[in-house]
Design an enzyme around this catalytic site. Structure first.
Site, PDB file in Angstrom:
ATOM      1  N   GLU A 222     -34.149 -45.247  63.141  1.00  0.00           N
ATOM      2  CA  GLU A 222     -33.615 -43.878  63.045  1.00  0.00           C
ATOM      3  C   GLU A 222     -34.721 -42.932  62.562  1.00  0.00           C
ATOM      4  OE1 GLU A 222     -29.377 -43.099  61.716  1.00  0.00           O
ATOM      5  OE2 GLU A 222     -30.434 -42.391  59.966  1.00  0.00           O
TER       6      GLU A 222
ATOM      7  N   GLN B  49     -22.423 -46.676  63.961  1.00  0.00           N
ATOM      8  CA  GLN B  49     -22.907 -47.280  62.717  1.00  0.00           C
ATOM      9  C   GLN B  49     -21.926 -46.967  61.594  1.00  0.00           C
ATOM     10  OE1 GLN B  49     -27.689 -46.782  63.503  1.00  0.00           O
ATOM     11  NE2 GLN B  49     -26.648 -45.156  62.442  1.00  0.00           N
TER      12      GLN B  49
HETATM   13  C1  LIG Z   1     -25.315 -35.423  61.824  1.00  0.00           C
HETATM   14  C2  LIG Z   1     -24.902 -36.564  60.924  1.00  0.00           C
HETATM   15  C3  LIG Z   1     -24.720 -37.820  61.483  1.00  0.00           C
HETATM   16  C4  LIG Z   1     -24.312 -38.892  60.670  1.00  0.00           C
HETATM   17  N1  LIG Z   1     -24.050 -40.100  61.263  1.00  0.00           N
HETATM   18  C5  LIG Z   1     -23.632 -41.128  60.497  1.00  0.00           C
HETATM   19  C6  LIG Z   1     -23.307 -42.387  61.106  1.00  0.00           C
HETATM   20  O1  LIG Z   1     -23.349 -42.544  62.334  1.00  0.00           O
HETATM   21  N2  LIG Z   1     -22.912 -43.403  60.308  1.00  0.00           N
HETATM   22  C7  LIG Z   1     -22.838 -43.275  58.956  1.00  0.00           C
HETATM   23  O2  LIG Z   1     -22.518 -44.248  58.290  1.00  0.00           O
HETATM   24  N3  LIG Z   1     -23.120 -42.086  58.345  1.00  0.00           N
HETATM   25  C8  LIG Z   1     -23.499 -41.015  59.085  1.00  0.00           C
HETATM   26  N4  LIG Z   1     -23.760 -39.802  58.494  1.00  0.00           N
HETATM   27  C9  LIG Z   1     -23.547 -39.650  57.053  1.00  0.00           C
HETATM   28  C10 LIG Z   1     -24.838 -39.464  56.273  1.00  0.00           C
HETATM   29  O3  LIG Z   1     -25.554 -40.658  56.207  1.00  0.00           O
HETATM   30  C11 LIG Z   1     -24.429 -38.931  54.891  1.00  0.00           C
HETATM   31  O4  LIG Z   1     -23.797 -37.666  55.072  1.00  0.00           O
HETATM   32  C12 LIG Z   1     -25.622 -38.761  53.970  1.00  0.00           C
HETATM   33  O5  LIG Z   1     -26.154 -40.005  53.633  1.00  0.00           O
HETATM   34  C13 LIG Z   1     -25.218 -38.001  52.681  1.00  0.00           C
HETATM   35  O6  LIG Z   1     -24.145 -38.621  52.072  1.00  0.00           O
HETATM   36  P1  LIG Z   1     -22.835 -37.808  51.646  1.00  0.00           P
HETATM   37  O7  LIG Z   1     -22.411 -36.959  52.800  1.00  0.00           O
HETATM   38  O8  LIG Z   1     -21.854 -38.791  51.115  1.00  0.00           O
HETATM   39  O9  LIG Z   1     -23.291 -36.823  50.494  1.00  0.00           O
HETATM   40  P2  LIG Z   1     -23.541 -37.204  48.974  1.00  0.00           P
HETATM   41  O10 LIG Z   1     -24.409 -38.400  48.898  1.00  0.00           O
HETATM   42  O11 LIG Z   1     -22.227 -37.262  48.274  1.00  0.00           O
HETATM   43  O12 LIG Z   1     -24.344 -35.953  48.470  1.00  0.00           O
HETATM   44  C14 LIG Z   1     -23.696 -34.706  48.133  1.00  0.00           C
HETATM   45  C15 LIG Z   1     -24.761 -33.752  47.622  1.00  0.00           C
HETATM   46  O13 LIG Z   1     -25.343 -34.283  46.420  1.00  0.00           O
HETATM   47  C16 LIG Z   1     -26.751 -34.390  46.558  1.00  0.00           C
HETATM   48  N5  LIG Z   1     -27.204 -35.607  45.877  1.00  0.00           N
HETATM   49  C17 LIG Z   1     -26.653 -36.859  45.958  1.00  0.00           C
HETATM   50  N6  LIG Z   1     -27.355 -37.725  45.205  1.00  0.00           N
HETATM   51  C18 LIG Z   1     -28.393 -37.024  44.660  1.00  0.00           C
HETATM   52  C19 LIG Z   1     -29.480 -37.374  43.797  1.00  0.00           C
HETATM   53  N7  LIG Z   1     -29.661 -38.626  43.362  1.00  0.00           N
HETATM   54  N8  LIG Z   1     -30.362 -36.388  43.456  1.00  0.00           N
HETATM   55  C20 LIG Z   1     -30.216 -35.097  43.906  1.00  0.00           C
HETATM   56  N9  LIG Z   1     -29.183 -34.725  44.705  1.00  0.00           N
HETATM   57  C21 LIG Z   1     -28.297 -35.670  45.082  1.00  0.00           C
HETATM   58  C22 LIG Z   1     -26.993 -34.499  48.069  1.00  0.00           C
HETATM   59  O14 LIG Z   1     -28.291 -34.063  48.418  1.00  0.00           O
HETATM   60  C23 LIG Z   1     -25.920 -33.578  48.614  1.00  0.00           C
HETATM   61  O15 LIG Z   1     -26.352 -32.233  48.570  1.00  0.00           O
HETATM   62  C24 LIG Z   1     -24.141 -38.709  59.271  1.00  0.00           C
HETATM   63  C25 LIG Z   1     -24.340 -37.428  58.715  1.00  0.00           C
HETATM   64  C26 LIG Z   1     -24.689 -36.374  59.524  1.00  0.00           C
HETATM   65  C27 LIG Z   1     -24.852 -35.016  58.912  1.00  0.00           C
END
Ligand SMILES: Cc1cc2nc3c(=O)[nH]c(=O)nc-3n(C[C@H](O)[C@H](O)[C@H](O)COP(=O)(O)OP(=O)(O)OC[C@H]3O[C@@H](n4cnc5c(N)ncnc54)[C@H](O)[C@@H]3O)c2cc1C
Length: 369
Positions: free
Chosen positions: A233, A115
């Protein structure tokens, strides 16, 4: 149901020893794919799929019972879960004739899907994604980057989200597109994780050309298509949540067999976790029942996600503590890996912060700012 599970036990009794003899302790990707292929041929991996796609057309609760029997048999994990559980149902719902041909190949692992949703700067706020797909004649030209793509290193295909109308509001103007990872201009780079594995990839797109026929669902309606995928999911998270009680019970039984008494702090934590897991399990079963009866889960799925992810981290912390120095040095590999891997639970499928925002907003009715 009893007949079905008896049939499954007989099948496992025959198939599992054959697979074990063939692979002789090998748990490589190829070995796991072979197990998935056998499970799909037996229509067990695909039990929830309709008959016409090679499934059994079973409901959520039956599938859950099947998965419990499979897990209890000591069978290995199926590697293509994302394809089986998330992508295939989306292709069945929105795919054209050609795209739907992939469904059977997902079961057999002839195709492994990933994905491509998250991007640097578009994770929690997925609708901010910037990967562009521009229509040029009868092709999309794709440029951009994805990150945290699970199974990216093994995947043959991707369900991609790209912006097709940059002038539309954030949640509009996004389209879902399917593509082969072998398409020229697609570059996959592994991401090394804290647990030593590389289950994720970064995927770069440079002037990648795919036919417009690869559009999945209507043009600019990729958000709606993706909500279907993410709905599957979230149901998966409820399944994990339902199993946590079993895991804690196993841990308690293991501790009870030890010669050395554990500290009252650990006993207290085990008891508290068990009570929380029982409540969580009841909520998860309620939600899965609702889905089985055609209902759409509401904000209870956020409560389940938050409690499950935080509780499973606590379980792995206790396991790590019980492993003592062997957990820290990595000699007790499963405790170390479990502890490190559990960190991702509060990030994947919605971070705990985001989930708490949703609970505050939709369940408690708190002001947004
Ligand atoms: C095991 C695993 C599998 C995954 N598999 C996939 C996959 O197959 N395909 C895919 O596309 N993605 C995948 N992901 C990615 C996942 O969807 C993202 O990591 C997740 O959505 C968080 O986004 P980010 O890492 O960009 O963090 P960010 O969104 O940048 O967040 C960083 C920090 O800021 C906090 N934060 C952000 N916005 C807010 C808010 N509005 N209020 C309070 N706090 C906030 C978050 O909680 C976090 O602590 C996977 C992640 C993991 C861990």
């Amino acid at each position: 149901m009893d007949d079905l599970l008896a049939e499954l036990r007989t099948w496992l009794g025959d198939a599992l020893p054959k697979w074990k003899a063939k692979w002789n302790g090998d748990t490589s990707w190829d070995a796991l794919c072979d197990w998935q292929r056998m499970m799909a041929e037996g229509k067990w991996a695909t039990a929830s799929w309709p008959l016409k796609y090679g499934g059994r057309g079973l409901g959520t609760m039956d599938v859950l019972a099947i998965e419990d029997v499979v897990a209890a048999s000591g069978a290995p994990q199926i590697p293509g879960m994302i394809g089986l559980k998330n992508v295939a149902p989306t292709l069945m719902k929105f795919g054209n004739e050609e795209q739907q041909k992939s469904v059977a190949r997902i079961g057999s692992t002839d195709e492994v899907w990933c994905q491509g949703f998250s991007e640097p700067g578009a994770g929690s706020d997925l609708a901010s994604l910037r990967t562009r797909a521009v229509i040029d004649g009868d092709e999309f030209v794709i440029n951009g980057q994805k990150v945290w793509t699970s199974n990216g290193m093994h995947a043959s295909h991707m369900q991609l989200l790209a912006r097709t109308d940059p002038d539309a509001p954030k949640h509009k103007g996004i389209s879902a597109i399917t593509l082969s990872m072998k398409t020229p201009g697609v570059e996959v780079r592994p991401i090394k994780q804290i647990n030593g594995g590389a289950e994720f990839a970064e995927v770069f797109f440079t002037d990648v050309r795919v036919p417009v026929a690869n559009l999945l669902g209507p043009l600019h309606e990729g958000w709606m298509v993706t909500m279907t995928t993410l709905g599957h999911e979230r149901a998966g998270v409820a399944v994990f949540a339902g199993r946590l009680e079993q895991r804690i019970r196993g841990l308690i039984e293991e501790v009870a067999k030890r010669d050395v008494r554990v500290s009252p702090v650990v006993s207290d934590e085990l008891a508290e976790m068990y009570v929380e897991a029982r409540v969580l399990g009841a909520m998860a079963r309620q939600m899965l029942n609702k889905i089985a009866q055609g209902g759409t889960p509401g904000s209870e799925q956020s409560v389940i996600k938050m409690v499950w992810s935080e509780l499973s981290q606590r379980v792995d912390t206790v396991v790590m503590g019980l492993a003592g120095i062997e957990g820290v040095t990595g000699e007790n590999n499963s405790a170390t890996l479990g502890y490190l891997s559990a960190r991702s639970a509060t990030i994947a499928a919605g971070t705990s912060d985001i989930v708490k925002n949703i609970i505050g907003d939709r369940v408690l009715g708190l002001p947004r700012d």
